[in-house]
Design an enzyme around this catalytic site. Structure first.
Site, PDB file in Angstrom:
ATOM      1  CE  LYS A 236      -0.892   8.736  -1.240  1.00 25.11           C
ATOM      2  NZ  LYS A 236      -0.140   9.242  -2.407  1.00 25.11           N
TER       3      LYS A 236
ATOM      4  CE1 TYR B 235      -1.443   5.074  -0.188  1.00 28.73           C
ATOM      5  CE2 TYR B 235      -3.686   5.788   0.294  1.00 28.73           C
ATOM      6  CZ  TYR B 235      -2.641   5.636  -0.602  1.00 28.73           C
ATOM      7  OH  TYR B 235      -2.788   6.066  -1.894  1.00 28.73           O
TER       8      TYR B 235
ATOM      9  CB  VAL C 250      -7.253   4.754  -9.701  1.00 28.98           C
ATOM     10  CG1 VAL C 250      -6.979   4.786 -11.202  1.00 28.98           C
ATOM     11  CG2 VAL C 250      -7.464   6.171  -9.159  1.00 28.98           C
TER      12      VAL C 250
ATOM     13  CG  ASN D 134       1.884   8.308 -10.086  1.00 31.24           C
ATOM     14  OD1 ASN D 134       0.692   8.314  -9.757  1.00 31.24           O
ATOM     15  ND2 ASN D 134       2.465   7.244 -10.633  1.00 31.24           N
TER      16      ASN D 134
ATOM     17  CB  THR E 229      -3.980   0.748 -10.440  1.00 30.41           C
ATOM     18  OG1 THR E 229      -4.093   1.003  -9.028  1.00 30.41           O
ATOM     19  CG2 THR E 229      -4.295   2.022 -11.222  1.00 30.41           C
TER      20      THR E 229
ATOM     21  CG  ASP F 245      14.354   3.853  -3.712  1.00 36.00           C
ATOM     22  OD1 ASP F 245      13.330   4.373  -3.212  1.00 36.00           O
ATOM     23  OD2 ASP F 245      14.962   2.909  -3.171  1.00 36.00           O
TER      24      ASP F 245
END
Length: 237
Positions: A146, A142, A175, A78, A177, A55
């Site tokens: 980043k 977010y 992507v 990742n 996902t 974690d």
């Protein structure tokens, strides 16, 4: 250049779509073993894959992972998470802190903790998975996280170069996902992204711009703010 032949690789967020492809491609390129790290590790069929509890928001968990994976030569940050909303105004402060923990403090914590493991080893590398959101602020916290990670990656690159560690930053748009299930438009496949990441690593490059949109946004950073964000300019009367 950093070869993956006989490398020992750690992938955080290994259960997700990108993580699974990073694990698979590392093995295909000759990695001796891959630590597939996640909060709840899955079962892998390949004996070269070692499931690892990690974690990234928990310092004790990261320290335990360092002890368990003390032979690592390549670390891949990742793991990541979306916030509940892209708004910096409507989001709860607790959710801001939680997202910064996963997307910024977590990968920095992993890098700081594993640097003593990988520094000085042949073909040592740190790979940070960023996003087009590092440069294009559509994602609220977010994007902020980043962008901070991008800056941290550059700082780590400067500090780790004298220690023989190659640092690679990866930027991409959507992507295909579950994290991007809400998004429309073109999406990279996880396999395509993983291939680009390791191609860049083996070529000794410092940055991956994985799709045309990302390349356009990167180039736009040299332009005035209103060129990247035309919506902030009031229409002329």
């Amino acid at each position: 250049m950093t070869s993956l032949h006989n490398a020992v690789v750690l992938v955080t967020g290994a259960n997700g779509g990108i993580g699974r492809e990073l694990v698979a491609d590392a093995l295909a390129r000759g990695a001796a073993r891959v630590y597939a790290a996640a909060r709840t590790p899955r079962t892998w069929e390949d004996a070269r894959v070692i499931p690892l509890v990690l974690d990234v928001t928990d310092p004790a968990s990261v320290a335990a992972a360092v002890d368990a994976a003390s032979d690592v030569t390549v670390v891949i940050n990742n793991a990541g998470a979306n916030p509940p909303t892209a708004s910096l105004l409507d989001i709860d402060e607790a959710d801001i802190a939680a997202n910064m923990e996963v997307n910024f403090f977590g990968p920095v914590r992993v890098a700081r903790s594993f640097v003593h493991v990988i520094a000085g080893r042949p073909a040592a590398a740190l790979i940070d998975i960023h996003s087009i959101a590092s440069w294009y602020a559509f994602g609220g916290v977010y994007s902020a996280a980043k962008a901070a990670l991008w800056s941290a990656t550059n700082s780590l690159r400067l500090e780790l170069a004298p220690r023989g560690v190659h640092v690679l930053g990866v930027h991409m748009g959507y992507v295909d996902t579950p994290m991007a299930a809400h998004a429309s438009g073109p999406k990279l496949t996880p396999a395509d992204l993983a291939g680009q990441v390791f191609d860049a690593l083996e070529a000794g490059r410092f940055e991956v711009l994985a799709d045309e949109q990302t390349r356009q946004v990167r180039a736009g950073l040299a332009q005035p703010v209103e060129a990247l964000y035309p919506e902030v300019v009031a229409p002329s009367e």
